[in-house]
Design a protein around this motif. Structure first.
Motif, PDB file in Angstrom:
ATOM      1  N   LYS A  96      -0.640  45.133 -17.474  1.00  0.00           N
ATOM      2  CA  LYS A  96      -1.216  45.608 -16.219  1.00  0.00           C
ATOM      3  C   LYS A  96      -2.480  44.822 -15.867  1.00  0.00           C
ATOM      4  O   LYS A  96      -2.725  44.500 -14.695  1.00  0.00           O
ATOM      5  CB  LYS A  96      -1.545  47.097 -16.316  1.00  0.00           C
ATOM      6  CG  LYS A  96      -0.330  47.996 -16.373  1.00  0.00           C
ATOM      7  CD  LYS A  96       0.440  47.959 -15.056  1.00  0.00           C
ATOM      8  CE  LYS A  96       1.604  48.924 -15.072  1.00  0.00           C
ATOM      9  NZ  LYS A  96       2.370  48.891 -13.810  1.00  0.00           N
ATOM     10  N   GLU A 105      -1.468  41.581 -14.371  1.00  0.00           N
ATOM     11  CA  GLU A 105      -0.995  41.763 -12.998  1.00  0.00           C
ATOM     12  C   GLU A 105      -2.169  41.949 -12.030  1.00  0.00           C
ATOM     13  O   GLU A 105      -2.177  41.379 -10.932  1.00  0.00           O
ATOM     14  CB  GLU A 105      -0.067  42.982 -12.928  1.00  0.00           C
ATOM     15  CG  GLU A 105       1.244  42.800 -13.672  1.00  0.00           C
ATOM     16  CD  GLU A 105       2.059  44.087 -13.720  1.00  0.00           C
ATOM     17  OE1 GLU A 105       1.548  45.116 -13.209  1.00  0.00           O
ATOM     18  OE2 GLU A 105       3.172  44.066 -14.251  1.00  0.00           O
ATOM     19  N   ILE A 106      -3.150  42.730 -12.438  1.00  0.00           N
ATOM     20  CA  ILE A 106      -4.318  42.945 -11.579  1.00  0.00           C
ATOM     21  C   ILE A 106      -5.082  41.646 -11.377  1.00  0.00           C
ATOM     22  O   ILE A 106      -5.539  41.336 -10.267  1.00  0.00           O
ATOM     23  CB  ILE A 106      -5.220  44.036 -12.191  1.00  0.00           C
ATOM     24  CG1 ILE A 106      -4.502  45.389 -12.161  1.00  0.00           C
ATOM     25  CG2 ILE A 106      -6.549  44.123 -11.465  1.00  0.00           C
ATOM     26  CD1 ILE A 106      -5.229  46.486 -12.904  1.00  0.00           C
ATOM     27  N   GLY A 155      -3.237  39.498  -8.928  1.00  0.00           N
ATOM     28  CA  GLY A 155      -3.443  40.038  -7.589  1.00  0.00           C
ATOM     29  C   GLY A 155      -4.833  39.728  -7.051  1.00  0.00           C
ATOM     30  O   GLY A 155      -5.002  39.445  -5.855  1.00  0.00           O
ATOM     31  N   VAL A 168      -2.446  45.655  -4.221  1.00  0.00           N
ATOM     32  CA  VAL A 168      -2.311  45.215  -5.616  1.00  0.00           C
ATOM     33  C   VAL A 168      -2.528  46.389  -6.567  1.00  0.00           C
ATOM     34  O   VAL A 168      -1.735  46.616  -7.505  1.00  0.00           O
ATOM     35  CB  VAL A 168      -3.311  44.078  -5.912  1.00  0.00           C
ATOM     36  CG1 VAL A 168      -3.385  43.803  -7.409  1.00  0.00           C
ATOM     37  CG2 VAL A 168      -2.906  42.814  -5.170  1.00  0.00           C
ATOM     38  N   TRP A 194       0.259  49.068  -6.516  1.00  0.00           N
ATOM     39  CA  TRP A 194       1.476  48.635  -7.193  1.00  0.00           C
ATOM     40  C   TRP A 194       1.302  48.607  -8.710  1.00  0.00           C
ATOM     41  O   TRP A 194       2.233  48.902  -9.455  1.00  0.00           O
ATOM     42  CB  TRP A 194       1.864  47.243  -6.691  1.00  0.00           C
ATOM     43  CG  TRP A 194       3.107  46.717  -7.332  1.00  0.00           C
ATOM     44  CD1 TRP A 194       4.365  47.208  -7.225  1.00  0.00           C
ATOM     45  CD2 TRP A 194       3.186  45.576  -8.208  1.00  0.00           C
ATOM     46  NE1 TRP A 194       5.247  46.448  -7.972  1.00  0.00           N
ATOM     47  CE2 TRP A 194       4.539  45.429  -8.580  1.00  0.00           C
ATOM     48  CE3 TRP A 194       2.252  44.662  -8.681  1.00  0.00           C
ATOM     49  CZ2 TRP A 194       4.975  44.417  -9.427  1.00  0.00           C
ATOM     50  CZ3 TRP A 194       2.688  43.646  -9.528  1.00  0.00           C
ATOM     51  CH2 TRP A 194       4.045  43.532  -9.894  1.00  0.00           C
ATOM     52  N   THR A 195       0.103  48.283  -9.199  1.00  0.00           N
ATOM     53  CA  THR A 195      -0.124  48.156 -10.634  1.00  0.00           C
ATOM     54  C   THR A 195      -0.590  49.470 -11.274  1.00  0.00           C
ATOM     55  O   THR A 195      -0.042  49.910 -12.284  1.00  0.00           O
ATOM     56  CB  THR A 195      -1.150  47.053 -10.921  1.00  0.00           C
ATOM     57  OG1 THR A 195      -2.352  47.322 -10.169  1.00  0.00           O
ATOM     58  CG2 THR A 195      -0.608  45.695 -10.524  1.00  0.00           C
ATOM     59  N   ARG A 255      -0.729  52.647  -9.831  1.00  0.00           N
ATOM     60  CA  ARG A 255       0.065  53.812  -9.424  1.00  0.00           C
ATOM     61  C   ARG A 255      -0.698  55.107  -9.705  1.00  0.00           C
ATOM     62  O   ARG A 255      -0.354  55.881 -10.601  1.00  0.00           O
ATOM     63  CB  ARG A 255       1.415  53.824 -10.150  1.00  0.00           C
ATOM     64  CG  ARG A 255       2.263  52.588  -9.867  1.00  0.00           C
ATOM     65  CD  ARG A 255       3.627  52.675 -10.518  1.00  0.00           C
ATOM     66  NE  ARG A 255       4.390  51.463 -10.320  1.00  0.00           N
ATOM     67  CZ  ARG A 255       5.125  51.192  -9.240  1.00  0.00           C
ATOM     68  NH1 ARG A 255       5.181  52.079  -8.263  1.00  0.00           N
ATOM     69  NH2 ARG A 255       5.787  50.054  -9.139  1.00  0.00           N
TER      70      ARG A 255
END
Length: 511
Positions: A258, A261-262, A265, A450, A453-454, A456
């Motif tokens: 995660k 991913e952040i 983004g 972003v 989506w990551t 949530r």
């Protein structure tokens, strides 16, 4: 009576006697200081003035030290302590710990009444030093900051002491003592109180806390509750309700993935901002300067003041204040860290994206009169507008996903009105172009997408709702340790289960 019971009785008696001695000593100490001040005892007055003069000579030449001392002193002012007490009382009421909320409110109210009453009674003037670096309102004895911080932080320690176990209790008490001590000493170093004022604040605060704590224990005894040692906290059985998120599993599954991913983004959002900022800096459209000039034609003293208020609603202090209020309330309501993490990442990411994008683009401010003067950052994107959008949009996303009443749509109102008001005020004051507003909208939209989506933020609430609507799915899903497989998590004595706390209001009513 067994040996164990006899030892417990002796320990209880010893603690009671020591507590009584401490209360009497604090009361007598304060009474003695009060008499010495009223009769203007010369040795004490000389010591007070000498200490203030020496500290003023040491501190006044160093602006950094003065700023630090003022920051420490602020933590004992009414502007900080009153909102803190009100917020904690609201959190306790949300967690259905009414008795603790009443205790904290009554104890804090005592501090608010004791300080002005004694100052009016004694009428002692404040110190006079060679190089004044701070100013205090009203009389000097006792120190209101010291008295208020001793009572409020001491009461908060007693309220939350049941959360700490073992050595952590000592650390919690020690941390509160350090804060109280630092606030009192800062008042002397700033030259706004004498040493005797501060000592009187400590003694009177300790006496008042002891009295209210004893009254609380009597209240519990009369209500049929067991009397536990004060070292276990005022209500030891409240530990589970006071815990921030006892029912939550991992805040984020696969945190390293995660995090990656952040980060990706964030880089993507920065790239979008840099490209747009580069374009508008070198090929600025004609309306970009024309619109602020047009708004300037409407300027008047009244609109200048209104625009200043709207602009302040988007500055760092206002955004931080709203965040510090919303996050604890969200944590108390839903007992999950994920919504808090969503808010924290939204605001931290917005700040870093704004600062780096502004430094990379270097766009000048509009060629009009700028009511806020010269600012250190460039014009693109608008940090005020971006922070306002991120904060209120994030709050709306969280609340609308967790509330199923019609009034959840009301959270859209500040998410729209606040950014529009801040945007118009910033352009009216000549601080931004329309394309700077566009940059703020792009920053907030990309970054919140972003994080949505990551992170949530409403995932656990949606899962709990789905389990209630489709119980067969819950039976088919394998039990997980600490949630489905732990009966204590499902039906905890003294409060609703974790699923019930996450359940939207409609499901609770239907039940």
């Amino acid at each position: 009576m067994s040996v164990v019971e006899k030892r417990a009785g002796w320990h209880f008696a010893e603690r009671s006697v020591l507590g009584l001695v401490a209360v009497i000593a604090a009361g007598l100490g304060f009474g003695l200081l009060l008499l010495l001040v009223l009769h203007r005892w010369t040795p004490m007055l000389q010591l007070d003035q000498h200490l203030d003069d020496r500290l003023n000579a040491l501190v006044a030449p160093h602006p950094a030290a003065v700023a630090v001392l003022k920051g420490i002193s602020t933590a004992g002012g009414r502007g900080w302590l009153i909102p803190l007490v009100v917020l904690v009382c609201v959190l306790l009421l949300i967690r259905r710990r009414t008795r603790l909320a009443i205790y904290l409110a009554v104890t804090g109210l005592g501090a608010a009444l004791l300080d002005p009453s004694l100052k009016a009674l004694v009428g002692r003037v404040r110190p006079v030093v060679a190089d004044p670096i701070a100013y205090g309102m009203g009389n000097s004895f006792p120190s209101g900051h010291t008295l208020g911080s001793t009572i409020v932080y001491g009461a908060l320690t007693l309220v939350f002491l049941s959360l700490a176990q073992g050595r952590w209790r000592g650390w919690l008490i020690g941390a509160a003592a350090v804060v109280i001590l630092a606030i009192g000493l800062s008042r002397i170093a700033l030259g706004v109180h004498f040493l005797s004022d501060v000592i009187a604040g400590w003694l009177l605060g300790l006496a008042w806390i002891s009295i209210t704590a004893y009254a609380f224990r009597v209240w519990r005894r009369e209500a049929g509750q067991p009397t536990a040692p004060l070292a276990d906290g005022l209500e030891p059985e409240a530990a589970d309700d006071l815990a921030p998120a006892p029912d939550e599993n991992a805040v984020l599954p696969h945190p390293w993935a995660k995090g990656a991913e952040i980060l990706v983004g964030w880089v993507f959002t920065f790239g979008v901002l840099y490209l747009v900022g580069y374009a508008v800096t070198r090929w600025s459209p004609p309306f970009d300067d024309a619109f602020p000039r047009w708004l300037q034609t409407f300027r008047s003293p009244t609109l200048d003041h209104v625009s200043w208020l709207w602009s302040k609603a988007g500055d760092t202090h206002a955004i931080l204040a709203v965040s510090l209020v919303f996050c604890p309330i969200a944590l108390a309501l839903w007992r999950q860290w994920r919504p808090v993490l969503f808010i924290v990442l939204a605001m931290f990411g917005e700040l870093t994206l704004f600062l780096l994008s502004a430094a990379a683009t270097g766009r000048p401010r509009p060629q009009v009169e700028q009511l806020d003067g010269t600012l250190p950052t460039s014009s693109f994107p608008s940090g005020h507008i971006a922070a306002t959008i991120c904060l209120w949009a994030a709050i709306a996303l969280i609340c609308m996903g967790r509330i199923d009443r019609w009034w959840r749509w009301l959270f859209l109102v500040p998410a729209v009105v606040m950014p529009v008001g801040v945007a118009v005020s910033r352009m009216y004051r000549g601080m931004h172009h329309p394309t700077d507003v566009l940059g703020a909208v792009l920053l907030a939209a990309c970054w919140l997408a972003v994080l949505w989506w990551t992170v949530r933020p409403n995932a656990e609430a949606l899962r709990a709702t789905a389990d209630l609507e489709h119980p067969d799915r819950r039976r088919e899903r394998p039990a997980r340790p600490g949630r489905d497989g732990d009966p204590a998590r499902v039906a905890r004595p003294g409060g609703p289960s974790g699923a019930a706390r996450l359940r939207p209001a409609a499901h609770r009513d239907a039940r």
